[in-house]
Design an enzyme around this catalytic site. Structure first.
Site, short mmCIF file in Angstrom:
data_model
loop_
_atom_site.label_atom_id
_atom_site.label_comp_id
_atom_site.label_asym_id
_atom_site.label_seq_id
_atom_site.Cartn_x
_atom_site.Cartn_y
_atom_site.Cartn_z
N GLY A 1 -11.90 -4.47 1.78
CA GLY A 1 -11.09 -5.61 2.18
C GLY A 1 -11.93 -6.68 2.81
N ALA A 2 -11.24 -7.67 3.40
CA ALA A 2 -11.94 -8.80 4.00
C ALA A 2 -12.75 -8.39 5.22
CB ALA A 2 -10.93 -9.88 4.39
N SER A 3 -12.31 -7.31 5.89
CA SER A 3 -12.99 -6.93 7.12
C SER A 3 -14.03 -5.84 6.92
CB SER A 3 -11.96 -6.46 8.15
OG SER A 3 -11.21 -5.37 7.64
N GLY A 4 -14.01 -5.15 5.79
CA GLY A 4 -15.00 -4.10 5.59
C GLY A 4 -14.58 -3.11 4.53
N VAL B 1 -13.51 0.97 3.43
CA VAL B 1 -12.81 2.15 3.94
C VAL B 1 -13.27 3.35 3.14
CG1 VAL B 1 -10.59 3.23 4.37
CG2 VAL B 1 -10.81 0.74 4.57
N ASP C 1 0.04 -9.42 10.84
CA ASP C 1 -0.37 -9.23 9.44
C ASP C 1 0.45 -8.13 8.79
OD1 ASP C 1 -1.77 -9.82 7.15
OD2 ASP C 1 -3.52 -8.63 7.66
N ILE D 1 -12.87 4.24 -0.71
CA ILE D 1 -11.52 4.24 -1.29
C ILE D 1 -10.87 2.86 -1.19
CG2 ILE D 1 -11.08 6.69 -0.90
CD1 ILE D 1 -9.56 5.94 1.62
N GLY D 2 -11.56 1.91 -0.59
CA GLY D 2 -10.98 0.57 -0.49
C GLY D 2 -11.96 -0.41 0.11
#
Length: 975
Positions: A689-692, A694, A813, A686-687
């Site tokens: 991002g920069a860290s991984g 989801v 953040d 479902i998403g």
């Protein structure tokens, strides 16, 4: 013809009224305004005269001379038609929503004007230049607006002006020297403006009629000029929150009329002036705190009839002159964080109604004066971190006005007076780190307001009295490192508000009293290093918010209750007891081994805990059975996976399923790691991002969770070693969310780790992130009440991190994409991969980072060039989120050019007014509240960190906006 006209007038009253030009002018002004509270409802155009209208005052000839519509919720541009009222001498639109720019040329036509108050509105643009042409003007207050640019040169030409207030605007440049030409001034207030760094103009000393000079937080640098000593009528001087340096000039002691002197939060140094204080016979309040002042406190200063003396956070040394005790008006004495020594004056408090005394963190010694509460007014007594000795004076046991007492970390000894235990209004009693002896007196039953009882690190002994259980408001009992003995009183289970109970390192015995399941709010329980025996009650598993449990080094026996698996323990310790049986399966993991050692008969799946051969064999058999089951499960997974992914074998899933996982839970789980692992395929993403990535995982019970899988090592940059940014983010997330509980912080269910992979399992938020919803086609779903609720929820979550966590936590953040929304649009702050604990040991409340972390458009300006992070960085980012909610705009947009959202909003307000920045999707009926929240967002994004409010203040201001809105709605319903 003349008779005909009179007849027409007689037959037509409306024509007669139309001849009254003042009615016409005021009616035109009324049409100029949006009037949501009907403040102008009785402004009837058919009236012959406006003299009975709300806010209107007339003279004996029925001409309008004053118009006061303060706090009437009016919005719209300033009505320049008012300047046609030729006898109008006073205009006040204080605390409204007057917007756009002031019409400079038209305002210059208000020739009779003596008083103009437009404070607390939304005016923009530059300050009106021609207002200085109003030769009768005595009072000009434009505070609390959004005026920008410099102070015009024409402001040095006022002829009769007595009050000039420009507080809390966006004024630039330096404070100009030509203001020293307005010698009629009695008050000059330029505080809280982002001026460029500059000195206090010497010419200010020419304003010999000045009574009030406020230049608080105006970027002042350099030394305080000697010329200020010429202001012989000055009553109040405030130069706080600047970067002033040098010493306090002796010339200030010539200010004979001075009553209040505020110099705190500067970089002043050197000694306090040693002579001349005797001239300042009217000085009542002196606040020179938070500077770099050195030297001794002058005796002459203490001879003044002071009401308040604040010299805290300096480098002052020497003693406190005894003569200070003779001041009949002294009610406040704050000298904390200096290097002062010697004894406190023995008569301190005898001759004045002392309210607050704080001399903490100094080198004071000797006894606590008997006379501190002689006049029965003392509310706060803070003496921590000194070298006071002797006993607590018996007189303090009769000081029923006390609210807070902190005597920690001194050399005090003896028994505490019986009356001192039972003071009825004390909420905090802190005696930590002394040598007090004796027991807690039964008189503690009278301390009905007590919420924190901190007695740690003393020599207290005896039993805890049953009366302790009568204190319904008690939140904390810290009695560790004493000599208490006996059993816990039965009445202690009545403390239903208790959050912390720490009695470790005493000589308690017995067991738990019956009924501990009443401690529904208990978060920390530490009974380690005592002599408790009996079994651990199963009721302890009912303490749903218990996070810290330490029962180590006692003589507890029996089995560990299985009900402990209901707890969300982040830290626990059962080591060195006489426990037996099996460890509950949720805790039977190698990472928890140190929590169970020293119990020879305690067994589980942790190698090294069981010694008997029989236990080993049982463990081996159990291991084989478990392994067989796991192999079977893995085989089934492999078959299912083969049919679903028949084209391509997924390498990532192979690693996930074949690795040995370690699960650490922070709440009671209704699922296993296997349910999570089998759902980690691309169909559930479902998403990203920069860290991984989801994933949304629907569990077998029908509920959903969100799973963040951090990128594997291959995703990391070549120059980032293992254990760097990716691992730091994981550790920060687990460390932060694992120990905090708040309705507006996203819930971390558990984490799963292997050598190569890391998973974080959160509660699922069906409405996604605020950023995704606000900046998509679905933004129409977010009406103003929902947006305001989201802002309040997020603010409360951040306030919890900043003010309720010890030590405070900085998110680093904060952005709309990290504010998640549940099914009811309740907001949760999420993504703590960059969170840092604020190390405040230095007293600066900041922490230096090696690289800039955060998201473009949200990073506070000072963070970008100092790399120092504190709560103010989060407040700036939250202010950007507020602006997003109000404008519906992205924090960075190509349409803004080289500006970000903050600069764009300020520019638009300056050029086109407030309506140009409000999201057109929002209903205009909420404009008042929208404007108030916009103003709060601008305050949070102030360039100067010190001007930004704390998150606690932000929440309070939002609550006031909400209450105001409810009140308005109630008025509308009532009407």
């Amino acid at each position: 013809m003349h008779h005909l006209l009179l007849l027409i007038v007689f037959l037509s009253p409306s024509l007669t009224l139309s001849l009254n030009k003042e009615v016409l002018y005021l009616q035109k002004a009324k049409l100029n305004f949006d009037d949501p509270t009907a403040a102008l409802s009785n402004w009837n155009p058919d009236d012959e005269t406006p003299c009975k209208w709300n806010g209107v005052v007339c003279d004996s000839s029925s001409s309008v001379v004053s118009l006061d519509l303060s706090a009437s919720s009016l919005s719209g541009p300033f009505p320049s038609v008012l300047c046609r009222l030729h006898r109008l001498s006073s205009i006040s639109f204080y605390d409204n929503f007057i917007n756009s720019t002031l019409p400079d040329d038209e305002l210059a036509d208000c020739l009779a004007l003596e008083h103009l108050d437009l404070a607390q509105n939304y005016l923009t643009g530059t300050l009106p230049r021609r207002v200085s042409e109003l030769t009768r003007l005595r009072y000009l207050d434009l505070s609390g607006n959004n005026f920008s640019g410099g102070i015009p040169a024409s402001y040095g030409t006022f002829q009769k002006l007595e009050v000039l207030a420009l507080v809390e605007n966006l004024l630039e440049g330096v404070i100009p020297s030509y203001l020293g030409n307005v010698t009629t001034l009695k008050m000059l207030n330029l505080s809280y403006n982002p001026f460029s760094p500059g000195r206090i103009p010497q010419e200010i000393g020419n304003l010999t009629n000045l009574e009030v000079l406020w230049l608080t937080q105006t970027s002042l640098t350099g030394e305080i000029p000697d010329s200020l000593g010429r202001l012989g009528r000055l009553v109040d001087l405030d130069l706080a929150y600047n970067e002033l340096s040098g010493s306090i000039p002796p010339s200030l002691t010539q200010l004979r009329a001075l009553v209040q002197l505020e110099l705190y939060n500067n970089s002043l140094s050197g000694d306090l002036p040693s002579g001349g204080w005797s001239n300042m016979t009217r000085l009542r309040r002196l606040d020179a705190s938070t500077n770099e002042l050195t030297g001794r406190i002058p005796v002459e200063l203490c001879e003044l009839p002071l009401e308040s003396l604040n010299l805290y956070e300096n480098n002052l040394h020497g003693g406190l002159p005894d003569v200070i005790a003779e001041s009949p008006n002294l009610y406040e004495l704050k000298l904390f964080r200096n290097r002062l020594s010697g004894k406190l004056p023995s008569d301190l408090g005898r001759n004045s109604a002392l309210w607050w005394i704080d001399v903490s963190t100094n080198n004071f010694s000797g006894r606590i004066p008997e006379s501190l509460c002689s006049n029965g007014a003392l509310e706060e007594l803070l003496l921590i971190e000194n070298s006071f000795s002797g006993e607590i004076p018996a007189s303090l046991g009769e000081c029923r006005s006390l609210l807070r007492v902190r005597l920690g970390h001194n050399n005090l000894s003896g028994e505490v007076p019986g009356g001192f235990w039972g003071l009825p209004h004390v909420s905090l009693l802190e005696l930590i780190g002394n040598s007090f002896s004796g027991g807690i007196a039964k008189t503690i039953a009278g301390a009905s307001n007590l919420s924190q009882l901190i007695l740690s690190e003393n020599k207290f002994s005896g039993y805890l009295p049953e009366e302790l259980g009568f204190l319904e408001n008690l939140l904390e009992i810290s009695g560790n490192d004493n000599r208490f003995s006996g059993t816990l009183p039965v009445s202690v289970v009545n403390l239903r508000q208790l959050v912390k109970l720490d009695l470790h390192n005493n000589a308690f015995s017995g067991g738990f009293p019956i009924g501990i399941d009443s401690w529904k709010k208990l978060n920390e329980l530490n009974l380690a290093d005592n002599q408790f025996y009996s079994e651990i009650p199963g009721d302890i598993g009912e303490l749903s918010v218990l996070n810290y449990l330490d029962l180590s080094r006692n003589r507890f026996s029996g089995e560990i209750p299985v009900s402990l698996q209901n707890l969300k323990l982040n830290r626990f310790n059962f080591s060195y007891n006489n426990l037996s049986g099996h460890i509950p399966s949720d805790y039977a993991k190698a990472i928890y081994k140190d929590s169970f050692i020293g119990n020879p008969s305690l067994c589980g799946e942790i190698q090294g805990l069981c010694n008997s051969e029989d236990i080993k064999n049982k463990g081996y058999i159990w291991f084989i059975k478990t392994l067989s089951v796991l192999v079977g499960i893995l085989l089934i997974f492999g078959i299912v996976w083969f049919y679903i992914k028949y084209k391509k074998f997924n390498d990532v899933k192979t690693n996930l399923e074949s690795s040995k996982w370690t699960l650490m839970s922070f709440h009671k789980l209704g699922f296993s790691e296997s349910e999570i692992l089998e759902a980690l395929d691309e169909d559930n993403v479902i998403g990203t991002g920069a860290s991984g990535k989801v994933y949304k995982v629907v569990l077998s019970n029908g509920e959903a969770v969100a799973v963040k899988r951090l990128w594997g090592q291959s995703k990391a940059s070549d120059d980032i070693e293992r254990g760097s940014i990716r691992d730091d983010g994981f550790d920060a997330e687990v460390e932060t969310l694992g120990k905090i509980r708040h309705k507006n912080i996203v819930k971390l269910w558990c984490c799963c780790t292997t050598r190569d992979s890391k998973l974080l399992v959160y509660e699922y938020m069906p409405n996604g992130s605020l950023g995704d919803l606000l900046h998509s086609a679905k933004s129409g779903l977010l009406d103003w009440p929902i947006r305001f609720k989201i802002a309040v929820d997020a603010a409360e979550g951040l306030s919890y991190l900043h003010h309720d966590c010890v030590p405070p936590i900085v998110h680093r953040d904060v952005k709309s994409n990290n504010i998640l929304l549940d099914s009811e649009y309740g907001a949760r702050v999420a993504d703590f991969g960059l969170a840092k604990v604020v190390d405040d040991a230095s007293g600066k409340g900041t922490k230096s980072m090696s690289v800039i972390a955060g998201s473009c458009g949200y990073i506070a300006p000072e963070y970008a060039y100092t790399l120092r992070v504190n709560e103010k960085s989060d407040i700036y980012s939250f202010g950007v989120v507020i602006l997003e909610l109000v404008t519906g705009r992205l924090p960075v947009d190509p349409e803004f050019g080289d500006k970000d959202l903050v600069k764009w909003v300020c520019w638009m307000l300056d050029q086109k007014g407030v309506l140009s920045v409000i999201d057109p999707k929002l209903d205009s009926c909420y404009r008042d509240d929208i404007c108030r929240l916009l103003n709060l967002g601008l305050l949070c994004t102030s360039l100067l960190p010190t001007k930004r409010p704390s998150m606690w203040c932000v929440v309070k201001m939002m609550q006031e906006i909400g209450c105001r809105s409810l009140h308005k709605n109630a008025v509308k319903v009532g009407n």
